[in-house]
Write an enzyme that holds these catalytic residues in place. Structure first.
Site: not given
Ligand code: RB5
Length: 155
Positions: A8, A65-67, A98-99, A134, A137
């Site tokens: 953004d 984005c900002g955060t 891991h993810n 992993h 998961r």
């Protein structure tokens, strides 16, 4: 490697520099916008980018984005999208190892350009660990994404 990026207005200053860095590292970068500093809505750019990952055109994406919060929430509403909000090199490494995240999200009002470069570099060069816990998961995350999750399937 081809990579897709979107943001953004909060990333108007930082995104061109990040794209230049990625291109200098040999990546072919597609920018889905926004392209101006005019206030805009981060879900629009998350959706543009996620659709092009869902189609198979791109394997990995970068959203700002900002955060980093809003755009990661928006991205994670898309099937097959595993978006990780990263703030440093450690979270960038873990989100891949891991993810198995396929999108990295960052906050332009939180994270410096220098750290963003490091995060992207790690995100784009790291692969998921082939370790049973992993993999299990990540399979659980995919089942949640598919709406088929049952904890009994993973005992
Ligand atoms: C826009 O002002 C801001 O809300 C957005 O960039 C983002 O931080 C939302 O999570």
């Amino acid at each position: 490697m081809k990579v897709i990026i979107g943001s953004d207005h909060a990333a108007t200053d930082v995104k061109p520099a990040l794209i230049s860095y990625l291109e200098s590292e040999g990546y072919e970068v597609t920018d889905v916008g926004t392209y101006t500093a005019d206030s805009c809505d981060y879900p629009v750019y998350a959706d543009r980018l996620c659709k092009r990952i869902q189609s198979g055109e791109f394997e990995r994406g970068i959203l700002i984005c900002g955060t980093g919060i809003g755009i990661s929430i928006a991205a994670n509403k898309h099937k097959g999208i595993f978006a990780a909000l990263c703030t440093d090199e450690f979270t960038a490494e873990m989100c891949r190892l891991h993810n198995g995240a396929n999108i990295v999200c960052m906050g332009a009002r939180v994270t410096t350009l220098d750290t963003m470069k490091k995060i992207c570099n790690i995100f784009l060069t790291s692969e998921p660990l082939a370790e049973p816990r992993h993999e299990r998961r990540r399979d659980e995350l995919k089942a949640l994404d598919n709406g088929t999750f049952d904890e009994a399937d993973f005992k």
